[in-house]
Structure formats: structure tokens, C-alpha cells
Design a protein around this motif. Structure first.
Motif, PDB file in Angstrom:
ATOM      1  N   GLY A 240       0.739  -1.389  -0.034  1.00 29.28           N
ATOM      2  CA  GLY A 240      -0.076   0.024   0.055  1.00 29.28           C
ATOM      3  C   GLY A 240       0.649   1.156  -0.108  1.00 29.28           C
ATOM      4  O   GLY A 240       0.225   2.358  -0.168  1.00 29.28           O
ATOM      5  N   GLU A 241       2.197   1.289   0.323  1.00 28.83           N
ATOM      6  CA  GLU A 241       2.940   2.311   0.255  1.00 28.83           C
ATOM      7  C   GLU A 241       3.396   2.828  -1.054  1.00 28.83           C
ATOM      8  O   GLU A 241       3.834   4.051  -1.298  1.00 28.83           O
ATOM      9  CB  GLU A 241       4.130   2.006   1.166  1.00 28.83           C
ATOM     10  CG  GLU A 241       3.837   1.932   2.722  1.00 28.83           C
ATOM     11  CD  GLU A 241       3.290   3.142   3.225  1.00 28.83           C
ATOM     12  OE1 GLU A 241       3.682   4.436   3.100  1.00 28.83           O
ATOM     13  OE2 GLU A 241       2.216   3.012   3.972  1.00 28.83           O
ATOM     14  N   ARG A 242       3.437   1.943  -2.078  1.00 22.88           N
ATOM     15  CA  ARG A 242       3.789   2.188  -3.246  1.00 22.88           C
ATOM     16  C   ARG A 242       3.393   1.422  -4.375  1.00 22.88           C
ATOM     17  O   ARG A 242       2.711   0.328  -4.111  1.00 22.88           O
ATOM     18  CB  ARG A 242       5.777   1.864  -3.237  1.00 22.88           C
ATOM     19  CG  ARG A 242       6.326   2.702  -2.661  1.00 22.88           C
ATOM     20  CD  ARG A 242       8.010   2.234  -2.920  1.00 22.88           C
ATOM     21  NE  ARG A 242       8.269   1.615  -3.893  1.00 22.88           N
ATOM     22  CZ  ARG A 242       9.443   0.699  -3.807  1.00 22.88           C
ATOM     23  NH1 ARG A 242      10.219   0.680  -2.670  1.00 22.88           N
ATOM     24  NH2 ARG A 242      10.037   0.278  -5.061  1.00 22.88           N
ATOM     25  N   LYS A 243       3.422   1.975  -5.463  1.00 28.13           N
ATOM     26  CA  LYS A 243       2.801   1.341  -6.878  1.00 28.13           C
ATOM     27  C   LYS A 243       3.828   0.581  -7.580  1.00 28.13           C
ATOM     28  O   LYS A 243       3.365   0.090  -8.762  1.00 28.13           O
ATOM     29  CB  LYS A 243       1.993   2.193  -7.710  1.00 28.13           C
ATOM     30  CG  LYS A 243       0.803   2.958  -6.628  1.00 28.13           C
ATOM     31  CD  LYS A 243      -0.006   3.737  -7.675  1.00 28.13           C
ATOM     32  CE  LYS A 243      -1.034   4.586  -6.906  1.00 28.13           C
ATOM     33  NZ  LYS A 243      -1.670   3.765  -5.904  1.00 28.13           N
ATOM     34  N   ASP A 244       4.896   0.566  -7.295  1.00 25.54           N
ATOM     35  CA  ASP A 244       5.747  -0.092  -8.177  1.00 25.54           C
ATOM     36  C   ASP A 244       6.768  -1.161  -7.532  1.00 25.54           C
ATOM     37  O   ASP A 244       7.932  -1.318  -7.700  1.00 25.54           O
ATOM     38  CB  ASP A 244       6.885   1.070  -8.662  1.00 25.54           C
ATOM     39  CG  ASP A 244       7.696   1.703  -7.772  1.00 25.54           C
ATOM     40  OD1 ASP A 244       7.321   1.571  -6.417  1.00 25.54           O
ATOM     41  OD2 ASP A 244       8.704   2.368  -7.981  1.00 25.54           O
ATOM     42  N   MET A 245       6.426  -1.829  -6.341  1.00 29.08           N
ATOM     43  CA  MET A 245       7.064  -2.480  -5.354  1.00 29.08           C
ATOM     44  C   MET A 245       7.113  -4.253  -6.318  1.00 29.08           C
ATOM     45  O   MET A 245       6.087  -4.451  -6.215  1.00 29.08           O
ATOM     46  CB  MET A 245       6.606  -2.638  -4.107  1.00 29.08           C
ATOM     47  CG  MET A 245       7.447  -3.450  -3.272  1.00 29.08           C
ATOM     48  SD  MET A 245       7.038  -3.003  -1.470  1.00 29.08           S
ATOM     49  CE  MET A 245       8.007  -1.505  -1.261  1.00 29.08           C
TER      50      MET A 245
END
Length: 145
Positions: free
Chosen positions: A50-55
Motif C-alpha cells: 500500500g505504500e508504493r505502486k512499483d514494488m
């Protein structure tokens, strides 16, 4: 006459106390997350995703200290429940991202985890609260070699 817990040798050993405290609090978290039918590792992954869209899945595993072989079933569980999908980053990499249902679930996870965090900090006497997180971080930063 039996010894009180505070007098017992094990209750004077910091490593033993740290392990017991972690087990107790993780047990409480697992119990609360069971209402969502989630494991602690599932909830941790959702929080991280939920913290990043590219993990990528390998980054998630590295951040959570989960081996690749264990990441496959973890992400499989979340994907089967419709909480995550894979999205291309480039020709070689795929990101793991939350679906709409995943974002809704993440809100519930955050309520549960923040409630537990508040309970945990409330259990620590006032004079020690400001030192708790820096102390835990210091223990994590020790090089084991």
C-alpha cells in the motif's frame, strides 16, 4: 516457596524477555487479524504494498525478510482473494499492487494494527515510551557478524 516471576532468572535476561514480549504481542495481533482471515505476514505485505505502486515481489520479500519460496504462497493467497494484482513496470519486472478490494482491506488492517500499536505503547510506562522505538531500531541495526 516458589519464586515470583520477577525473581526468576529468565525474567532477568533481556533476550528472553524480548522474545516473550514479541510472542505475546504477535499473538494478540494474530488474534485481531483473524477477524479478517489474514495472517500477520499477509497484513504486513498489504501494508507494504500500500505504500508504493512499483514494488516487486522480490522487494516485498526483502523488506519483510521472507524467502522467495515463502513469498509465492503469500502473494498467491492475496491474489486468490482479489486483494492484489500484478502490473507491468517494464519489460522484465512486474509490480504487485492493491486492487480496490485490497485498498478496502488495507484500511481495516491499518485500524487493527494501529489499535494494537496504541495498546502496546500504553503498556509501556510513560518514562520509557520515548526510548522504546529507538531502542528496538538499535537492536535491529546490530550487525550479527
Amino acid at each position: 516457596m516458589s519464586q515470583s516471576r520477577d525473581e526468576h532468572l529468565l525474567y532477568r535476561l533481556p533476550g528472553y524477555l524480548l522474545r516473550r514480549a514479541a510472542q505475546a504481542w504477535m499473538g494478540r495481533l494474530a488474534e485481531r487479524l483473524s477477524a479478517l482471515d489474514l495472517r500477520i505476514s499477509d497484513a504486513s505485505a498489504l501494508l507494504l504494498i500500500g505504500e508504493r505502486k512499483d514494488m516487486t515481489s522480490s522487494e516485498i520479500g526483502k523488506n519483510l525478510d521472507i524467502k522467495r519460496a515463502n513469498m509465492v504462497p503469500l502473494l498467491g493467497r492475496l491474489e486468490a482473494r482479489g486483494l492484489i494484482v500484478r502490473a507491468p513496470i517494464d519489460r522484465k519486472s512486474q509490480a504487485v499492487v492493491l486492487t480496490r478490494a485490497g485498498r478496502d482491506y488495507l484500511k481495516k488492517v491499518r485500524v487493527i494494527t494501529s489499535g494494537l500499536e496504541q495498546d502496546l505503547l500504553a503498556a509501556i510506562p510513560d518514562p520509557h515510551r520515548d526510548h522504546f522505538i529507538p531502542s528496538m531500531r538499535a537492536l535491529l541495526e546490530i550487525d550479527p557478524e
